[in-house]
Enzyme design. Structure first.
Site, PDB file in Angstrom:
ATOM      1  N   GLN A  71     -12.791  -0.860  -3.080  1.00 53.32           N
ATOM      2  CA  GLN A  71     -13.124  -1.167  -4.460  1.00 53.32           C
ATOM      3  C   GLN A  71     -13.582  -2.613  -4.630  1.00 53.32           C
ATOM      4  O   GLN A  71     -13.401  -3.454  -3.766  1.00 53.32           O
ATOM      5  CB  GLN A  71     -11.910  -0.921  -5.357  1.00 53.32           C
ATOM      6  N   HIS A  72     -14.213  -2.855  -5.785  1.00 55.02           N
ATOM      7  CA  HIS A  72     -14.487  -4.179  -6.352  1.00 55.02           C
ATOM      8  C   HIS A  72     -15.646  -4.936  -5.729  1.00 55.02           C
ATOM      9  O   HIS A  72     -16.183  -5.840  -6.375  1.00 55.02           O
ATOM     10  CB  HIS A  72     -13.244  -5.081  -6.270  1.00 55.02           C
ATOM     11  N   ASP A 228     -11.021   3.666  -3.055  1.00 52.04           N
ATOM     12  CA  ASP A 228     -10.194   4.103  -1.934  1.00 52.04           C
ATOM     13  C   ASP A 228      -8.815   4.592  -2.360  1.00 52.04           C
ATOM     14  O   ASP A 228      -8.337   5.623  -1.865  1.00 52.04           O
ATOM     15  CB  ASP A 228     -10.080   3.003  -0.874  1.00 52.04           C
TER      16      ASP A 228
END
Length: 428
Positions: A71-72, A228
């Site tokens: 992520q991110h 995830d």
């Protein structure tokens, strides 16, 4: 029966699983490594994705596919669909100052209400602000912002610099909820926050529902994908009452909630999940590597380390390890360091040090459970996964520290399996 493909594009590697859509049986697998670092050229992920799929026997007989990913991470694209600079990953802390600036400008409670998050360096919004402040020429070129799994899905569907249709970028609720400029309650992007971060508006991926799909160039159905943690929860079959405790490079504690969660303190991130529910989550930077570094210091294998820890009494005779070896995300202390206290002639033994390392790591995760409880989230069972869960000492000590019944599922690629489960839903 049709076969489906699930992908886990993580920080360290890309894993592929080809699964029987009807039974869930894994038919083939593939894997390829990613480069290390906190800023990575996304082309490396693309080459690893191709290698992992080839290793798993190609897409030829696959009816549908989906990608789960870290992520991110900020993937900034120009108007021609080219990556402008290396992607800043979730574990790149250079944007911690940008997070503080955004909180000063809007207020923590306002940001939590609008996005479910209070910014920390991990989230995409802070990386965009860092780009605006430190690389203004690059920031001005940004025409679209994608997350790692968004960009890989776009490329595998047949788009990219040779076919730069930015409006074909898609994402899912779970990954969008980790950006800091999407509202998990309304399902809308918060364009004001995006512009406040980057300086101008851009194309953002269309957010698909957990049961929606697009197609690739060969007509296969393509799932929305997932971040995830959400993909792992889906792969584990987690339901309300469960909390998934993952001990890997980072540590995560995430529960399944039927309602959105807002925590103005920022301790709990109010993410969405991959099934239409929500995924309140607490993350730590220091997890399995706490055991790794202590075992290396003691000069023992992981098995020997586990034996040492189990030979010490609970509490390690007062020896306490605060395991902030790489700063910390929760609590938000990016510049913190680890410390060892309670050292006496009686407590300072190899066994007590091993026990203190396990207990210190688990207490960091246990603090996350306490934060979830304080928000009224019911917790009945902990599902312990990740490399750290394979330690016998961790498995035996965890119930007392976490205060829950602990189950340890068989080791598996649960992010990729969650993506495959999502893809299987698309073919019935």
């Amino acid at each position: 029966m049709p076969l489906v493909l699930g992908i886990d594009s993580s920080t360290q590697s890309c894993k592929a699983v080809v699964v029987d859509a009807a039974t869930g049986a894994v038919i083939r697998t593939g894997r390829a490594a990613h480069p290390s670092g906190t800023a990575v050229d996304p082309e490396a992920w693309w080459h690893a994705l191709d290698a992992a799929i080839t290793d798993a026997g190609s897409l030829g007989d696959v009816a549908a596919w989906s990608i789960g990913g870290q992520q991110h991470g900020m993937v900034a694209l120009d108007a021609s669909g080219r990556v402008i600079r290396d992607a800043l990953l979730w574990n790149d802390t250079r944007s911690s100052g940008a997070a503080a600036d955004l909180i000063d400008e809007f207020g923590a409670s306002v940001l939590a209400a609008r996005t479910g998050l209070v910014p920390v360096a991990s989230f995409t919004i802070t990386k965009l602000r860092w780009l605006r402040d430190h690389e203004p020429e690059n920031a001005a070129r940004v025409a679209a912002v994608a997350l790692p799994h968004d960009w890989l899905t776009w490329r595998l569907r047949g788009f990219g610099p040779e076919n730069p249709v930015l409006d074909e970028l898609v994402t899912d609720r779970s990954d969008a909820s980790g950006t800091g400029y999407w509202n998990p309650t309304t399902g809308d992007y918060d364009r004001e926050l995006l512009v406040a971060a980057l300086g101008h508006d851009v194309v953002l991926p269309r957010v698909l529902g957990h049961d929606e799909w697009v197609t690739d160039a060969d007509g296969r159905r393509v799932g929305a994908g997932a971040g995830d943690n959400a993909a792992a929860a889906l792969g584990l079959g987690a339901v309300p009452g469960d909390v998934v405790v993952s001990i890997g490079t980072s540590g995560t504690v995430c529960a399944i909630s039927r309602t959105p969660i807002i925590d103005p303190s920022g301790t709990v991130a109010g993410f969405a999940d991959a099934s239409g529910n929500f995924l309140p989550l607490v993350a730590t930077l220091n997890a399995a590597r706490v055991v790794d570094v202590t075992a290396a210091l003691l000069g023992v294998t992981h098995g020997e380390f586990s034996d040492l820890a189990l030979h010490a009494d609970p509490g390690a005779a007062g020896l306490t390890l605060l395991p902030y070896f790489e700063g910390e995300r929760t609590p938000n202390l990016p510049d913190a360091t680890a410390s060892l206290s309670g050292m006496t002639l009686a407590s300072t033994t190899r066994a007590n040090l091993a026990r203190a390392a396990v207990e210190g790591m688990l207490r960091g995760l246990g603090a996350g459970l306490d934060a979830l409880r304080e928000l009224g989230i019911p917790l009945e069972r902990a599902l312990l996964i990740g490399g750290g869960a394979q330690s016998e000492a961790v498995r035996r000590i965890a119930p007392d520290i976490l205060g829950l019944t602990v189950e340890v599922p068989e080791p598996g690629e649960y992010v990729a399996l969650g993506a495959a489960r999502q893809a299987a839903q698309l073919v019935g």
